[in-house]
Motif scaffolding. Structure first.
Motif, PDB file in Angstrom:
ATOM      1  N   GLY A  60      42.495  43.260  42.400  1.00 27.13           N
ATOM      2  CA  GLY A  60      42.346  42.678  41.238  1.00 27.13           C
ATOM      3  C   GLY A  60      41.965  40.985  41.510  1.00 27.13           C
ATOM      4  N   TRP A  61      41.500  41.096  39.856  1.00 20.42           N
ATOM      5  CA  TRP A  61      40.575  39.306  40.398  1.00 20.42           C
ATOM      6  C   TRP A  61      41.231  38.147  40.283  1.00 20.42           C
ATOM      7  N   PHE A  62      41.447  37.258  41.017  1.00 21.06           N
ATOM      8  CA  PHE A  62      42.598  36.178  41.489  1.00 21.06           C
ATOM      9  C   PHE A  62      41.616  35.168  40.950  1.00 21.06           C
ATOM     10  N   ILE A  63      42.847  34.139  40.106  1.00 18.78           N
ATOM     11  CA  ILE A  63      41.913  32.607  39.474  1.00 18.78           C
ATOM     12  C   ILE A  63      41.796  32.048  41.101  1.00 18.78           C
ATOM     13  N   LEU A  64      41.182  30.993  41.120  1.00 14.09           N
ATOM     14  CA  LEU A  64      40.563  30.163  41.766  1.00 14.09           C
ATOM     15  C   LEU A  64      41.016  28.622  41.610  1.00 14.09           C
TER      16      LEU A  64
END
Length: 495
Positions: free
Chosen positions: A248-252
């Motif tokens: 999934g997507w990860f917050i940077l």
């Protein structure tokens, strides 16, 4: 007639609690060891580790928890440093530095030295200490039957760190505790040192080791530009592979001390869970478990053997309308140079060994609880260091202690507001300031938040506040955590 000098000699000052404690911690007739070594075992992050601590009379020390989640703390006479469970090195600063300084003085009984950098007052059987050159305070409770310390309390952003002492043993000219119960964020580590012995100096270095990561590689055939997009909240999202699979997507997030993985994603990938830790965020402290990841790949960078923290991120992912796999934090950012344009959005990942800044200049970075801070200024207050948080929306949230100290709400028209993060929501006031200046760029009359929190990250008193996306948008951002620097290149400048 009794002489004046003799009259003074007959007047005795009352013996204080501090006098009794100094006597109890001093070994009668003992001689200071050139170096003291304690060794034994510890339950650290809820996992069994071996333990050692070596210290010298001048205050230098190295404390080692060796095991699956091992960490090392040290003081070389000038710098306090740490190698954390993600195997990265950090020079401790702000709250971390002062807290570790207090802990070192307590564990070595160095605080009883009249030259120690503490001021001590007393109330009943409680000693109140203030660290020299700092606002850091602590209290030590004393057993009046033995005059030995029983528990120390050190306030920090997670609430209070407490250390219970027991099983005192002689170490040269002083007694030191060999049983410790250290509680922070609601979790307790224990230490039992079964050996206290003298050793010859030179066997161990107190200087922070030069850290060169051997667990990251860069594929020169892959482009630096990686897949990235902006969430509806404004956060930058990236898409790493976890053990070669889609997580999934990860917050940077430059404001995350560790990389966090969603519990559901970790379970789907069958990542081993081990130990537990407190995570302190905007709203307070929550408990997390560790997950062991064999490999994380992001663009050209491949990291091996990461230790992640897990949290239930499903509610945040639902609010953002995405499958949120986690938050990519400082353990990744310390192993690469990362360039970010929040407006495009674009993210580039480079090897530190080959990266050259295309234009502009580097700004110095200091770290606070693993988060980068930069110096900035606001109308009506002195220059201060601010957390630089790519995981935060808005312009800036001024910490409640900074707001109070500089009377920033006096005579100012504001309205109730709130903000949140790990640990929940906090209260704040929304208003404007005349100007805020960052890296030579002045923001005129920006709308900002003034924290009114009593605990959590936005209540600590070392920093001025937390800088978010709105004050980053005029720049291209280049983060070099291991170099203790970042660059803010004005947009429109070539390169």
């Amino acid at each position: 007639m009794i002489s004046f000098a003799l009259s003074l000699a007959l007047i005795h000052s009352p013996v204080t609690v501090l006098d009794h404690v100094r006597e109890a911690l001093t070994v009668a007739g003992g001689t200071a060891w050139r170096e003291t070594r304690l060794s034994g075992k510890a339950s650290y992050y809820g996992v069994e580790h071996s333990y050692s601590m070596v210290f010298e009379p001048d205050g230098r020390y190295v404390q080692v928890f060796k095991g699956p989640l091992g960490e090392t703390y040290g003081y070389d006479g000038t710098t306090f440093w740490e190698i954390n469970f993600s195997r990265t090195e950090e020079k401790l600063d702000f709250e971390d530095r002062d807290r570790q300084r207090c802990i070192g003085l307590l564990l070595t009984s160095g605080w009883i030295d009249p030259k120690a950098p503490v001021t001590v007052t007393e109330s009943g059987n409680t000693l109140h200490m203030k660290l020299g050159g700092s606002d850091q305070e602590e209290t030590v409770e004393v057993d009046p039957a033995t005059w030995l310390p029983t528990v120390a309390t050190i306030p920090d952003s997670a609430g209070n760190l407490t250390i219970k002492f027991g099983n005192w043993k002689p170490a040269g000219d002083r007694n030191v505790p060999t049983h410790l119960e250290i509680t922070d964020g609601g979790l307790t580590d224990t230490v039992d040192a079964d050996k206290v012995e003298s050793s010859e100096p030179g066997a161990i270095s107190f200087t922070s080791p030069v850290w060169r990561p051997d667990d990251v590689s860069f594929d020169a055939t892959k482009q630096a530009a990686i897949e990235a997009k902006k969430a509806i909240s404004g956060h930058i999202l990236v898409h790493p592979l976890l053990n070669g699979q889609d997580g999934g997507w990860f917050i940077l997030d430059s404001g995350a001390e560790v990389t966090v993985i969603d519990k559901g994603v970790a379970d789907d990938l069958k990542l081993k869970a081990i130990g537990e830790e407190p995570l302190t965020g905007v709203g307070g402290t929550v408990t997390s478990s560790f997950r062991l990841l064999d490999e994380l790949t992001l663009g050209p960078a491949k990291l091996k053997n990461l230790v992640l923290s897990d949290l239930d991120l499903a509610p945040i992912g639902k609010a953002l309308g995405i499958k949120l796999g986690g938050v990519l934090g400082a353990d990744f950012l310390r192993r690469a140079v990362v360039a970010i344009d929040l407006n495009t959005p674009t993210v580039d990942v480079y090897s530190r060994d080959t990266y050259k800044l295309p234009s502009g200049s580097w700004l110095p970075v200091r770290f606070s609880t693993g988060n980068p801070t930069v110096e900035a200024a606001v109308d009506g207050a002195p220059k201060a260091w601010y957390r630089f948080d790519t995981g935060a929306d808005g312009s800036v949230v001024f910490h409640s202690a900074f707001v109070k100290k500089n009377k920033m709400l006096d005579g100012k028209e504001t309205s109730p507001a709130g903000t949140g993060g790990v640990g929940g929501m906090i209260t704040a006031r929304s208003g404007t300031v005349k100007w805020f200046e960052l890296a030579g760029h002045r923001f005129e009359n920006p709308r900002v938040l003034f924290s009114t929190a009593e605990q959590g990250a936005f209540a600590e008193h070392y920093l001025g506040g937390n800088i978010g996306h709105d004050f980053m948008k005029p720049f291209k951002i280049v983060l070099d955590f291991s170099g203790y620097r970042l660059a803010l290149i004005p947009r429109g400048v070539r390169g």
